[in-house]
Design a protein around this motif. Sequence first.
Motif, short mmCIF file in Angstrom:
data_model
loop_
_atom_site.label_atom_id
_atom_site.label_comp_id
_atom_site.label_asym_id
_atom_site.label_seq_id
_atom_site.Cartn_x
_atom_site.Cartn_y
_atom_site.Cartn_z
N SER A 41 -44.83 1.33 -146.12
CA SER A 41 -43.69 2.23 -146.30
C SER A 41 -42.44 1.71 -145.61
O SER A 41 -41.34 2.19 -145.88
N ALA A 42 -42.59 0.73 -144.71
CA ALA A 42 -41.42 0.16 -144.05
C ALA A 42 -40.43 -0.40 -145.06
O ALA A 42 -39.22 -0.31 -144.88
N PHE A 43 -40.95 -0.97 -146.15
CA PHE A 43 -40.08 -1.58 -147.15
C PHE A 43 -39.29 -0.54 -147.94
O PHE A 43 -38.25 -0.85 -148.51
N LYS A 44 -39.78 0.69 -147.97
CA LYS A 44 -39.03 1.76 -148.64
C LYS A 44 -37.74 2.04 -147.89
O LYS A 44 -36.67 2.16 -148.51
N ARG B 248 -38.05 0.20 -155.00
CA ARG B 248 -38.97 -0.59 -155.82
C ARG B 248 -40.35 -0.69 -155.18
O ARG B 248 -41.35 -0.86 -155.86
N SER B 249 -40.42 -0.55 -153.87
CA SER B 249 -41.70 -0.60 -153.18
C SER B 249 -42.49 0.71 -153.32
O SER B 249 -43.66 0.77 -152.94
N SER B 250 -41.86 1.76 -153.85
CA SER B 250 -42.54 3.01 -154.12
C SER B 250 -43.15 2.94 -155.51
O SER B 250 -42.47 2.62 -156.49
N ARG B 251 -44.41 3.22 -155.62
CA ARG B 251 -45.11 3.06 -156.89
C ARG B 251 -44.49 3.94 -157.97
O ARG B 251 -44.26 5.13 -157.76
N GLY B 252 -44.27 3.36 -159.13
CA GLY B 252 -43.68 4.10 -160.23
C GLY B 252 -44.56 5.21 -160.75
O GLY B 252 -44.09 6.16 -161.36
N GLU C 156 -35.57 -8.92 -158.21
CA GLU C 156 -36.39 -10.01 -157.70
C GLU C 156 -37.48 -9.50 -156.76
O GLU C 156 -38.38 -10.27 -156.39
N SER C 157 -37.40 -8.23 -156.36
CA SER C 157 -38.42 -7.67 -155.49
C SER C 157 -39.73 -7.52 -156.25
O SER C 157 -39.75 -7.40 -157.47
N PHE C 158 -40.82 -7.47 -155.50
CA PHE C 158 -42.13 -7.32 -156.13
C PHE C 158 -42.28 -5.91 -156.70
O PHE C 158 -41.76 -4.94 -156.15
N ASP C 159 -43.00 -5.80 -157.81
CA ASP C 159 -43.31 -4.52 -158.43
C ASP C 159 -44.55 -3.96 -157.75
O ASP C 159 -45.61 -4.58 -157.76
#
Length: 310
Positions: A25-28, A191-195, A261-264
């Motif tokens: 969650s740090a990336f959020k 983007r780090s939060s799951r769609g 460019e961030s990971f999905d």
Amino acid sequence: MGKGSKDKRDLYYRKAKEQGYRARSAFKLLQLNDQFHFLDDPNLKRVVDLCAAPGSWSQVLSRKLFDENIDTDSEEKKIVAVDLQPMSPIPHVTTLQADITHPKTLARILDLFGNEKADFVCSDGAPDVTGLHDLDEYVQQQLIMSALQLTTCILKKGGVFVAKIFRGRDIDMLYSQLGYLFDKIVCAKPRSSRGTSLEAFIVCLGYNPPSSWIPKLDVNTSVDEFFQGCSFNRLVISDKLSHWNEEERSIAEFMACGSLESFDSDATYHDLPSSIANTISSLDPVQGPTNPPYKKALELKRSGKLTRSV
């Protein structure tokens, strides 16, 4: 879920370990900051992290506010993390194991700040989800309102409030309520939060409460009573049915955070870049549980006192 499979499936989970964060969650918070830059303000000195455990957001705040290469004004900067659960220490962060709804917690935070108001308040807290979306959304909104009550008592005018929300059918009511207290409301999805998740984050910019309203935290006061004076409740109680008029819905601006460019977070990466593929290995947790619920069961099992009944 197996540790090895999760390392390979979710790159944010692995990147958190590699960079020393306690949770993905740090990336959020990092991606929210990339969009809004609320942690890049040179005047940012007093920060509160509500519902902070296990502490990944507090880690981000610590690294942002206390840059090793910048020593100016470091003594004036303070970070307070609050949670009912115990937290392992984090550099430059004062942890409080306390209830965010209790006035004593408010007093302790203000005492740590020298009776100065906070510049930034955030909350990544969420209830244990049940899978019943209506119930989960309701409980989450109650948690947000509890965090908001404390926030209105400690946040300075012009400050920023960020909190996790579950987007549902009645989320526009929350947008409308927050609109009475802040100049701008934005719903953001990192983007780090799951769609596949209902999770999003409400970014409230420019705290600007009514001048005639003085918030006062009291355990015996309901949410409706606390926010009297903010025009939160416009319903007039009467024994006569008034004429019905459809009110205009308050829809917050929606914004996706994180570059393309961030990971999905929902993708499974089979063909990874060589720089990552060559380093795939099982990683140990950054921070072990401080007080896991299974601790007592393990102690009983080791002592031979835990047996299966037939």
